[in-house]
Write an enzyme that holds these catalytic residues in place. Structure first.
Site, PDB file in Angstrom:
ATOM      1  N   ASP A  13       0.861  -1.179   0.000  1.00 38.90           N
ATOM      2  CA  ASP A  13       0.000   0.000   0.000  1.00 38.90           C
ATOM      3  C   ASP A  13       0.894   1.224   0.000  1.00 38.90           C
ATOM      4  O   ASP A  13       2.059   1.157   0.416  1.00 38.90           O
ATOM      5  CB  ASP A  13      -0.923   0.022   1.224  1.00 38.90           C
ATOM      6  N   SER A  14       0.350   2.343  -0.447  1.00 41.25           N
ATOM      7  CA  SER A  14       1.137   3.574  -0.452  1.00 41.25           C
ATOM      8  C   SER A  14       1.555   3.958   0.961  1.00 41.25           C
ATOM      9  O   SER A  14       2.625   4.533   1.170  1.00 41.25           O
ATOM     10  CB  SER A  14       0.334   4.711  -1.081  1.00 41.25           C
ATOM     11  N   TYR A  45      -0.784   8.587  -3.507  1.00 42.92           N
ATOM     12  CA  TYR A  45      -0.626   7.982  -4.820  1.00 42.92           C
ATOM     13  C   TYR A  45      -1.710   8.449  -5.783  1.00 42.92           C
ATOM     14  O   TYR A  45      -1.524   8.420  -6.989  1.00 42.92           O
ATOM     15  CB  TYR A  45      -0.690   6.451  -4.689  1.00 42.92           C
ATOM     16  N   GLY A  46      -2.834   8.844  -5.235  1.00 39.96           N
ATOM     17  CA  GLY A  46      -3.984   9.200  -6.065  1.00 39.96           C
ATOM     18  C   GLY A  46      -3.815  10.431  -6.917  1.00 39.96           C
ATOM     19  O   GLY A  46      -4.663  10.728  -7.764  1.00 39.96           O
ATOM     20  N   CYS A  76      -4.010  -0.985  -2.165  1.00 42.91           N
ATOM     21  CA  CYS A  76      -4.221   0.398  -2.578  1.00 42.91           C
ATOM     22  C   CYS A  76      -5.189   0.412  -3.755  1.00 42.91           C
ATOM     23  O   CYS A  76      -4.919  -0.218  -4.785  1.00 42.91           O
ATOM     24  CB  CYS A  76      -2.886   1.018  -2.977  1.00 42.91           C
ATOM     25  N   ASN A  77      -6.298   1.109  -3.620  1.00 43.55           N
ATOM     26  CA  ASN A  77      -7.282   1.177  -4.702  1.00 43.55           C
ATOM     27  C   ASN A  77      -6.699   1.796  -5.961  1.00 43.55           C
ATOM     28  O   ASN A  77      -6.991   1.356  -7.081  1.00 43.55           O
ATOM     29  CB  ASN A  77      -8.510   1.969  -4.249  1.00 43.55           C
ATOM     30  N   THR A  78      -5.880   2.839  -5.796  1.00 37.91           N
ATOM     31  CA  THR A  78      -5.306   3.513  -6.958  1.00 37.91           C
ATOM     32  C   THR A  78      -4.376   2.585  -7.730  1.00 37.91           C
ATOM     33  O   THR A  78      -4.451   2.493  -8.960  1.00 37.91           O
ATOM     34  CB  THR A  78      -4.550   4.779  -6.527  1.00 37.91           C
ATOM     35  N   CYS A 177     -10.856   4.148  -1.148  1.00 40.43           N
ATOM     36  CA  CYS A 177      -9.439   4.294  -0.795  1.00 40.43           C
ATOM     37  C   CYS A 177      -9.279   3.686   0.595  1.00 40.43           C
ATOM     38  O   CYS A 177     -10.061   4.004   1.499  1.00 40.43           O
ATOM     39  CB  CYS A 177      -9.036   5.770  -0.793  1.00 40.43           C
ATOM     40  N   HIS A 179      -7.209   4.261   2.886  1.00 43.29           N
ATOM     41  CA  HIS A 179      -6.967   5.261   3.932  1.00 43.29           C
ATOM     42  C   HIS A 179      -8.282   5.715   4.573  1.00 43.29           C
ATOM     43  O   HIS A 179      -8.318   6.059   5.759  1.00 43.29           O
ATOM     44  CB  HIS A 179      -6.252   6.485   3.342  1.00 43.29           C
TER      45      HIS A 179
END
Length: 251
Positions: A13-14, A45-46, A76-78, A177, A179
């Site tokens: 993940d970021s 990251y987005g 991480c979704n992005t 996301c 987060h």
């Protein structure tokens, strides 16, 4: 082929977002060791360009590949939206990504997906909305939210968070996301409706990919953290496992 006792699954993940998903996987898979890779210095990251996302992801996955993991999880979704096809084509081990839980959320009514700008603009998001959104799903970018959560996780300001949320009337909200999981209750209160995320679905997908593990060792799982912010991530994860009553050992 003989199964490996306590195989390793690597997470990426970021920053701190994937720790909530890691926690759920640790609970569900007591015989698996986990190594968590992060790139907290480059959050969010987005807001990064596609070529930069691939560059950063390759750097991490080159390190992951050295561990010969049973599987990798992109928490991480992005990165899932933008890079997972690239990762799967380049690396031979199984890779599981996280996606917004649009299908169950859209079944409730008008659905609002909160995500990073990159995720909102991705073809992956557009495909999910077209397929599962029931023509009443809106994806809205929250440019500064992930970075705020990453940098203020120990002292989140609920009032400030609400200023970063789009004022859109809806019947359900999807956290696009990882987060945002840390502010789930604030989001639920702000929109006064059910809130969904992709944690359970991703966990269950990983379990399915790994298959049943029948090597139960008489020791705690090993949970390792890699990256310049390993101590920060380890500290936050310890709070999660203490709250949940789990027993794990750092490596």
């Amino acid at each position: 082929m003989e199964k490996v006792s306590n195989p390793t699954v690597c997470f990426f993940d970021s920053g701190i977002g994937g720790l909530c998903l890691l926690y759920e996987c640790v609970k569900r898979l007591p015989d698996i060791d986990f190594t968590y890779f992060s790139d907290n210095a480059n959050v969010p990251y987005g807001s990064l360009a596609q070529n930069r996302l691939i560059e950063l992801t390759d750097c991490v996955f080159d390190e992951i590949s050295k561990l010969n993991p049973a599987a990798a999880v992109i928490a991480c979704n992005t990165v899932t939206a933008r890079c997972i096809e690239h990762v799967r084509a380049k690396y031979s081990f199984e890779t599981v990504g996280i996606q917004p839980a649009i299908k169950p959320a859209a079944a409730v009514g008008k659905c609002l997906v909160l995500a990073t700008p990159s995720t909102v603009e991705s073809d992956s998001m557009k495909t999910l909305v077209d397929k599962y959104g029931n023509s009443r799903t809106v994806a809205s970018a929250c440019p500064d939210l992930a970075e705020y959560i990453e940098n203020n996780i120990e002292n989140l300001d609920e009032g400030y968070i609400k200023k970063l949320l789009p004022k859109i009337k809806c019947d359900s909200v999807v956290l696009g996301c990882t987060h945002y999981i840390y502010i789930k209750e604030t989001v639920k209160e702000f929109y006064n409706c059910p809130v969904f995320d992709g944690i359970a679905g991703t966990r269950d997908n990983l379990v399915k990919k790994l298959g049943k593990n029948d090597h139960r060792e008489k020791r705690a799982q090993k949970i390792s953290f890699r990256g310049d912010f390993a101590l920060k991530n380890s500290k936050i994860f310890k709070k999660l496992i203490l709250k949940g009553g789990l027993t794990c050992s750092d490596n």
